[in-house]
Design a protein around this motif. Structure first.
Motif, short mmCIF file in Angstrom:
data_model
loop_
_atom_site.label_atom_id
_atom_site.label_comp_id
_atom_site.label_asym_id
_atom_site.label_seq_id
_atom_site.Cartn_x
_atom_site.Cartn_y
_atom_site.Cartn_z
N ALA A 1 0.80 -1.22 0.00
CA ALA A 1 0.00 0.00 0.00
C ALA A 1 0.83 1.27 0.00
O ALA A 1 0.36 2.31 -0.48
N THR A 2 2.05 1.21 0.51
CA THR A 2 2.80 2.45 0.74
C THR A 2 4.16 2.54 0.07
O THR A 2 4.74 3.63 0.03
N THR A 3 4.71 1.45 -0.48
CA THR A 3 6.04 1.49 -1.09
C THR A 3 5.98 2.19 -2.43
O THR A 3 5.20 1.82 -3.32
N SER A 4 6.81 3.21 -2.60
CA SER A 4 6.87 3.94 -3.87
C SER A 4 7.27 2.99 -5.00
O SER A 4 8.23 2.23 -4.88
N GLY A 5 6.52 3.04 -6.09
CA GLY A 5 6.81 2.17 -7.23
C GLY A 5 6.09 0.84 -7.19
O GLY A 5 6.12 0.10 -8.17
N VAL A 6 5.44 0.52 -6.08
CA VAL A 6 4.65 -0.71 -5.98
C VAL A 6 3.17 -0.34 -6.10
O VAL A 6 2.69 0.56 -5.39
N ALA A 7 2.47 -0.99 -7.01
CA ALA A 7 1.04 -0.69 -7.21
C ALA A 7 0.25 -1.06 -5.96
O ALA A 7 0.43 -2.16 -5.40
N ASP A 8 -0.61 -0.13 -5.50
CA ASP A 8 -1.48 -0.45 -4.37
C ASP A 8 -2.65 -1.28 -4.89
O ASP A 8 -3.77 -0.81 -5.05
N TYR A 9 -2.33 -2.54 -5.12
CA TYR A 9 -3.23 -3.49 -5.79
C TYR A 9 -3.17 -4.81 -5.04
O TYR A 9 -2.07 -5.32 -4.77
N PHE A 10 -4.33 -5.36 -4.71
CA PHE A 10 -4.38 -6.57 -3.90
C PHE A 10 -5.24 -7.62 -4.60
O PHE A 10 -6.46 -7.49 -4.68
N ASP A 11 -4.58 -8.63 -5.14
CA ASP A 11 -5.24 -9.74 -5.83
C ASP A 11 -5.46 -10.83 -4.78
O ASP A 11 -4.61 -11.69 -4.56
N MET A 12 -6.62 -10.78 -4.12
CA MET A 12 -6.89 -11.63 -2.97
C MET A 12 -7.72 -12.85 -3.39
O MET A 12 -8.78 -12.72 -3.98
N ALA B 1 -17.78 -5.26 0.75
CA ALA B 1 -16.36 -5.12 0.42
C ALA B 1 -16.11 -4.13 -0.71
O ALA B 1 -15.05 -3.50 -0.76
N ARG B 2 -17.04 -4.02 -1.65
CA ARG B 2 -16.90 -3.09 -2.77
C ARG B 2 -15.56 -3.31 -3.49
O ARG B 2 -14.73 -2.41 -3.61
N LEU B 3 -15.38 -4.52 -3.99
CA LEU B 3 -14.15 -4.85 -4.71
C LEU B 3 -14.15 -4.18 -6.08
O LEU B 3 -15.19 -3.83 -6.63
N ASP B 4 -12.96 -4.05 -6.66
CA ASP B 4 -12.83 -3.41 -7.97
C ASP B 4 -13.08 -4.38 -9.13
O ASP B 4 -13.46 -3.95 -10.22
N ALA B 5 -12.83 -5.66 -8.90
CA ALA B 5 -13.05 -6.66 -9.95
C ALA B 5 -13.33 -8.00 -9.27
O ALA B 5 -12.70 -8.33 -8.26
N VAL B 6 -14.27 -8.74 -9.83
CA VAL B 6 -14.65 -10.04 -9.26
C VAL B 6 -14.86 -11.02 -10.40
O VAL B 6 -15.67 -10.78 -11.30
N GLY B 7 -14.12 -12.13 -10.38
CA GLY B 7 -14.37 -13.22 -11.31
C GLY B 7 -15.25 -14.26 -10.65
O GLY B 7 -14.97 -14.68 -9.53
N VAL B 8 -16.33 -14.65 -11.32
CA VAL B 8 -17.28 -15.59 -10.75
C VAL B 8 -17.23 -16.89 -11.55
O VAL B 8 -17.42 -16.88 -12.77
N PHE B 9 -17.00 -18.00 -10.86
CA PHE B 9 -16.87 -19.29 -11.52
C PHE B 9 -17.84 -20.29 -10.88
O PHE B 9 -18.00 -20.32 -9.66
N GLY B 10 -18.47 -21.10 -11.72
CA GLY B 10 -19.30 -22.17 -11.23
C GLY B 10 -18.46 -23.39 -10.93
O GLY B 10 -17.53 -23.73 -11.68
N ARG C 1 -3.73 0.95 -18.47
CA ARG C 1 -4.23 0.53 -17.18
C ARG C 1 -3.66 1.41 -16.07
O ARG C 1 -2.52 1.86 -16.14
N ALA C 2 -4.49 1.63 -15.05
CA ALA C 2 -4.06 2.34 -13.86
C ALA C 2 -3.53 1.34 -12.83
O ALA C 2 -3.55 0.12 -13.05
N ALA C 3 -3.09 1.85 -11.69
CA ALA C 3 -2.48 0.99 -10.68
C ALA C 3 -3.45 -0.06 -10.16
O ALA C 3 -3.04 -1.15 -9.76
N HIS C 4 -4.75 0.25 -10.15
CA HIS C 4 -5.72 -0.70 -9.59
C HIS C 4 -6.24 -1.71 -10.62
O HIS C 4 -7.14 -2.48 -10.32
N GLN C 5 -5.62 -1.75 -11.80
CA GLN C 5 -6.08 -2.62 -12.88
C GLN C 5 -4.94 -3.51 -13.36
O GLN C 5 -3.94 -3.03 -13.88
N ALA C 6 -5.10 -4.81 -13.21
CA ALA C 6 -4.09 -5.77 -13.67
C ALA C 6 -4.37 -6.17 -15.11
O ALA C 6 -5.50 -6.04 -15.59
#
Length: 495
Positions: free
Chosen positions: A292-303, A367-376, A441-446
């Motif tokens: 979240a705070t390191t310069s040059g690291v995207a504040d992006y969390f693929d959980m 949670a209001r996530l930015d992207a969600v993949g849904v799989f059956g 793409r922005a930092a929040h988009q992989a």
């Protein structure tokens, strides 16, 4: 470990006889496979093969297959069949080939060879045998978890002593990576394999136990990629939060991944480092803070949440629940309110009830996530879940996929709308051919899995430009942006 079976012929390989051999590589599946393909391309180029497009009449087409879920398997088989229709020799490698080996070869005679991971070091020679018409014995599958010690601390030495091939780890003079495109983004493998035992997942059986790459090796490859014009590194593995646990006291323990992130972000020419494949149960506060705070690291969390109902998670052999996951999301956004958070979820798992789906819906809503993949859910060969009772029928699973997908689409579009009026830093990745815009793409988009930024008046900018831009509108999860300024490009170098 027994040596991989190779050609059954004693005739010298074509590898020493031909200087005009042409090979094309087709890659399916995830970013980890893309890294493996570029390693194989490096090995083949070093072995005298010319890398060409599949449309350029190659002698051999190598298909790096995916074997994760049923749809991916079908795509891999369809690609192998299409490659055979070109008249070129066809060789299957990758996860489907590693997982099924002889069985795949028997059911798919159109493939001239089916080779496993242990064939990778000698792939140039094996392709020579194929072109010469010599039979190459098919890969015989084995549970790759049995090839290395149970104790992570013993794996690095055992891997070297037993010569266990781990795809994507062969960095060095003997096997330089060769890029297969010239885009400004590249994946960088930090580890392979997985020690988790999720009941729905077969990956550990054919990818093996978790093995980290050495930090110096990762940084050296990152610097090499910067010299090739890469501006964003995407760190990939089966489980990035386990990084370092097998490296011993010098590197292991809490802080190993954080240290690698800091070093990669400092490479001249690299503007953004992104981490993917994080396990919620292993994501500690120090790692959250570093991302979240390191310069040059995207504040992006693929959980990798997969679900939020505790009973379902337990049957999945996973940990957590709605409240703990919401707590992790809150922790992330306390440090970086605009951080991107994405996840995949599985619905229809054996034993899942409507109440469990309601609980998942509650989590996604809050949670209001930015992207969600849904799989059956679907059964996977050899997994624990394949034998579980209380299976949901296909119609029930399809209905739940539709319900959760519609909710996720609505929520992620709202999250994108919240960004209107804010500024983002966009890396331009392609130019649109049918209008004057470009896309990045922005930092929040992989790459590939999330939304994009459409840059207005994009004809003014080039692929690889880094732009500070203001969000003026949205289209689903995609952002429409106006450029404020072009950010300077750092000079690539090495450490």
């Amino acid at each position: 470990m027994s040596s991989p079976t190779t050609s059954t012929s004693t005739t010298p390989s074509v590898s020493a006889a031909s200087a005009t051999r042409r090979v094309a590589m087709l890659t399916l599946g995830c970013a980890r496979n893309e890294v493996d393909s570029e390693e194989l391309a490096g090995r083949l180029a070093g072995g005298g093969w010319e890398l060409v497009d599949a449309e350029s009449t190659p002698d051999v087409i190598v298909v790096n297959t995916c074997g994760f879920v049923e749809s991916a398997k079908k795509d891999s088989v369809d690609t192998l069949l299409a490659a055979a229709d070109t008249g070129a020799k066809v060789v299957a490698v990758g996860c489907l080939a590693e997982r099924y080996g002889e069985e795949l070869a028997a059911s798919l005679p159109e493939a001239d060879a089916v080779l496993g991971f242990d064939h990778y070091p000698d792939l140039a020679e094996r392709l020579g045998d194929v072109v010469a018409g010599h039979a190459v014995a098919s890969h015989v599958p084995v549970d790759r978890r049995t090839l290395l010690p149970i104790s992570p601390a013993q794996r690095q030495d055992a891997r070297k002593d037993d010569d266990v091939t781990v795809p994507g780890h062969a960095w060095g003079p003997a096997a330089l990576r060769k890029r297969l495109d010239d885009g400004p983004v590249a994946s960088l493998k930090i580890a392979s394999g997985c020690d988790r035992r999720c009941s729905f997942c077969a990956i550990p059986s054919f990818r093996g136990s978790f093995v980290s790459r050495l930090p110096d090796e990762i940084v050296a490859e990152g610097a090499w990629l910067a010299a090739q014009g890469v501006r964003e590194l995407v760190l990939v593995s089966e489980n990035s939060t386990s990084y370092g646990k097998d490296l011993g006291r010098e590197h292991a323990g809490q802080g190993a991944l954080e240290a690698v992130l800091t070093r990669l972000a400092a490479i001249p020419g690299i503007d953004r480092v992104r981490v993917s494949y994080l396990q919620p149960a292993e994501t500690r506060p120090n790692l959250v803070r570093a991302i979240a705070t390191t310069s040059g690291v995207a504040d992006y969390f693929d959980m990798s949440f997969q679900h939020s109902s505790e009973p379902v998670l337990r049957r999945m052999r996973r940990f957590g629940n709605t409240e703990s996951f919401l707590g992790l999301v809150e922790q992330i956004r306390a440090l970086a309110p605009d951080a991107g958070i994405r996840s995949n979820v599985i619905v229809g798992f054996p034993g899942e009830t409507e109440a469990d789906v309601d609980e998942l819906a509650r989590f996604l809503t809050e949670a209001r996530l930015d992207a969600v993949g849904v799989f059956g859910y679907s059964d996977e060969d050899g997994t624990e879940a394949e034998g579980l009772d209380e299976k949901n029928d296909a119609d029930t699973i399809a209905a739940r996929v539709a319900r959760v997908s519609a909710l996720a689409e609505e929520l992620t579009a709202q999250r994108a709308e919240d960004r209107v009026g804010t500024e983002v830093v966009v890396l331009v990745e392609r130019e649109e051919t049918d209008d004057d815009d470009c896309v990045g793409r922005a930092a929040h988009q992989a790459p590939e899995v999330d939304g994009e930024c459409v840059v207005l008046d994009g004809e003014k900018y080039s692929v690889g430009d880094l732009l500070r831009a203001r969000v003026v509108d949205t289209e689903g999860v995609d952002l429409i942006v106006e450029v404020v300024e072009v950010l300077p490009r750092a000079t690539p170098g090495s450490q």
